[in-house]
Design a protein around this motif. Structure first.
Motif, PDB file in Angstrom:
ATOM      1  N   SER A 143       0.845  -1.188   0.000  1.00 59.70           N
ATOM      2  CA  SER A 143       0.000   0.000   0.000  1.00 59.70           C
ATOM      3  C   SER A 143       0.886   1.245   0.000  1.00 59.70           C
ATOM      4  O   SER A 143       1.951   1.261   0.622  1.00 59.70           O
ATOM      5  CB  SER A 143      -0.925   0.009   1.222  1.00 59.70           C
ATOM      6  OG  SER A 143      -0.225   0.398   2.378  1.00 59.70           O
ATOM      7  N   ARG A 172       0.599   4.049   1.535  1.00 62.20           N
ATOM      8  CA  ARG A 172       0.809   4.604   2.887  1.00 62.20           C
ATOM      9  C   ARG A 172       1.870   3.802   3.640  1.00 62.20           C
ATOM     10  O   ARG A 172       2.747   4.364   4.273  1.00 62.20           O
ATOM     11  CB  ARG A 172      -0.516   4.616   3.667  1.00 62.20           C
ATOM     12  CG  ARG A 172      -0.394   5.201   5.056  1.00 62.20           C
ATOM     13  CD  ARG A 172      -0.012   6.666   5.003  1.00 62.20           C
ATOM     14  NE  ARG A 172      -0.041   7.228   6.337  1.00 62.20           N
ATOM     15  CZ  ARG A 172       0.749   8.207   6.734  1.00 62.20           C
ATOM     16  NH1 ARG A 172       1.600   8.745   5.905  1.00 62.20           N
ATOM     17  NH2 ARG A 172       0.670   8.670   7.957  1.00 62.20           N
ATOM     18  N   ARG A 173       1.776   2.491   3.554  1.00 62.68           N
ATOM     19  CA  ARG A 173       2.766   1.652   4.242  1.00 62.68           C
ATOM     20  C   ARG A 173       4.160   1.863   3.646  1.00 62.68           C
ATOM     21  O   ARG A 173       5.144   1.912   4.364  1.00 62.68           O
ATOM     22  CB  ARG A 173       2.356   0.184   4.165  1.00 62.68           C
ATOM     23  CG  ARG A 173       3.282  -0.740   4.951  1.00 62.68           C
ATOM     24  CD  ARG A 173       2.764  -2.162   4.921  1.00 62.68           C
ATOM     25  NE  ARG A 173       3.782  -3.110   5.295  1.00 62.68           N
ATOM     26  CZ  ARG A 173       3.821  -3.775   6.429  1.00 62.68           C
ATOM     27  NH1 ARG A 173       2.872  -3.581   7.328  1.00 62.68           N
ATOM     28  NH2 ARG A 173       4.778  -4.628   6.671  1.00 62.68           N
ATOM     29  N   GLU A 176       5.278   4.612   2.298  1.00 60.96           N
ATOM     30  CA  GLU A 176       5.745   5.901   2.785  1.00 60.96           C
ATOM     31  C   GLU A 176       6.208   5.799   4.241  1.00 60.96           C
ATOM     32  O   GLU A 176       7.245   6.346   4.610  1.00 60.96           O
ATOM     33  CB  GLU A 176       4.641   6.957   2.646  1.00 60.96           C
ATOM     34  CG  GLU A 176       4.985   8.317   3.211  1.00 60.96           C
ATOM     35  CD  GLU A 176       6.144   9.018   2.502  1.00 60.96           C
ATOM     36  OE1 GLU A 176       6.634  10.018   3.052  1.00 60.96           O
ATOM     37  OE2 GLU A 176       6.576   8.569   1.424  1.00 60.96           O
ATOM     38  N   LEU A 177       5.460   5.094   5.057  1.00 64.27           N
ATOM     39  CA  LEU A 177       5.860   4.904   6.455  1.00 64.27           C
ATOM     40  C   LEU A 177       7.182   4.137   6.534  1.00 64.27           C
ATOM     41  O   LEU A 177       8.048   4.451   7.357  1.00 64.27           O
ATOM     42  CB  LEU A 177       4.761   4.169   7.224  1.00 64.27           C
ATOM     43  CG  LEU A 177       3.424   4.900   7.346  1.00 64.27           C
ATOM     44  CD1 LEU A 177       2.392   4.028   8.057  1.00 64.27           C
ATOM     45  CD2 LEU A 177       3.585   6.234   8.056  1.00 64.27           C
ATOM     46  N   ILE A 211       1.885  10.628  12.618  1.00 65.74           N
ATOM     47  CA  ILE A 211       0.705   9.922  13.124  1.00 65.74           C
ATOM     48  C   ILE A 211       0.855   9.723  14.624  1.00 65.74           C
ATOM     49  O   ILE A 211       1.929   9.922  15.185  1.00 65.74           O
ATOM     50  CB  ILE A 211       0.510   8.553  12.416  1.00 65.74           C
ATOM     51  CG1 ILE A 211       1.723   7.643  12.638  1.00 65.74           C
ATOM     52  CG2 ILE A 211       0.243   8.731  10.935  1.00 65.74           C
ATOM     53  CD1 ILE A 211       1.577   6.247  12.027  1.00 65.74           C
ATOM     54  N   HIS A 262      -0.640  -0.264  10.947  1.00 59.75           N
ATOM     55  CA  HIS A 262       0.167  -0.642   9.784  1.00 59.75           C
ATOM     56  C   HIS A 262       1.203  -1.724  10.092  1.00 59.75           C
ATOM     57  O   HIS A 262       1.563  -2.508   9.220  1.00 59.75           O
ATOM     58  CB  HIS A 262       0.891   0.586   9.229  1.00 59.75           C
ATOM     59  CG  HIS A 262      -0.037   1.670   8.795  1.00 59.75           C
ATOM     60  ND1 HIS A 262      -0.702   1.644   7.592  1.00 59.75           N
ATOM     61  CD2 HIS A 262      -0.433   2.815   9.418  1.00 59.75           C
ATOM     62  CE1 HIS A 262      -1.450   2.720   7.481  1.00 59.75           C
ATOM     63  NE2 HIS A 262      -1.314   3.448   8.576  1.00 59.75           N
TER      64      HIS A 262
END
Length: 193
Positions: A4, A6-7, A9-10, A37, A45
């Protein structure tokens, strides 16, 4: 690997923080703050900090494997060209995704045993590409020595560049790769690389 956006990017942000602070000194609170966050949201996540570390290493290693395989597929069968191609691909991945590779190089020992076992197949697949290229170069007589030692020497030299090489300096990554390979070859002509 969960892909994903978002994952991913994290994971990228975590790699940056692990390089800056080291895995042991990086707290969940620091990770959450860097990621923008709340600490509890991080666990939506990832299970824990070790899973984040595994995700960083997995993504970096998978990218290196993909880039190397594509480069080899495109370069033909000449052993010297393949050796230079692998060195160039290796440096490309180190400098394109530096943080993930620094984490993989220096924090691998922090992986828990199950993550290490899971990721070992990716590392082994990447190293197998190198072994094939080195075997071809040894058979062609352009490299000399014990395969195991040659592989460790080459990968060690290339990996260590993350500590001292400036990609914006006098040499491009391709020029650096060519010069490092030329040092291994007894009769290399670096003017035509």
């Amino acid at each position: 690997m969960n892909a994903s956006p978002r994952r991913k990017e994290l994971t990228r942000l975590a790699a940056q923080l692990f390089v800056q602070e080291g895995f042991d000194r990086t707290t969940v609170r620091m990770l959450a703050q860097e990621m923008g966050i709340k600490s509890g949201s991080l666990f939506h996540h990832f299970k824990d900090k070790h899973e984040i570390l595994a995700a960083v290493i997995e993504e970096g290693t998978q990218n290196a494997l993909n880039i190397a395989q594509q480069a080899l597929d495109d370069c033909g069968r000449d052993p010297e060209v393949r050796l230079r191609t692998m060195a160039r691909a290796h440096l490309e991945t180190l400098f394109a995704d530096r943080n993930a590779h620094v984490v993989a190089l220096f924090e691998w020992r922090r992986l828990d045993p199950s993550a290490s076992a899971h990721l070992r197949h990716l590392r082994d697949a990447y190293e197998a590409l190198w072994v094939d290229v080195i075997d071809d170069a040894l058979r062609a007589g352009i490299l000399h020595g014990d395969r195991f030692l040659v592989a460790r020497f080459v990968l060690g030299a290339l990996n260590w560049t993350v500590r001292w090489y400036d990609p914006h300096g006098a040499r491009t990554p391709d020029e650096l790769a060519d010069e490092l390979v030329a040092m291994l070859l007894p009769n290399a002509d670096t003017t035509n690389v």
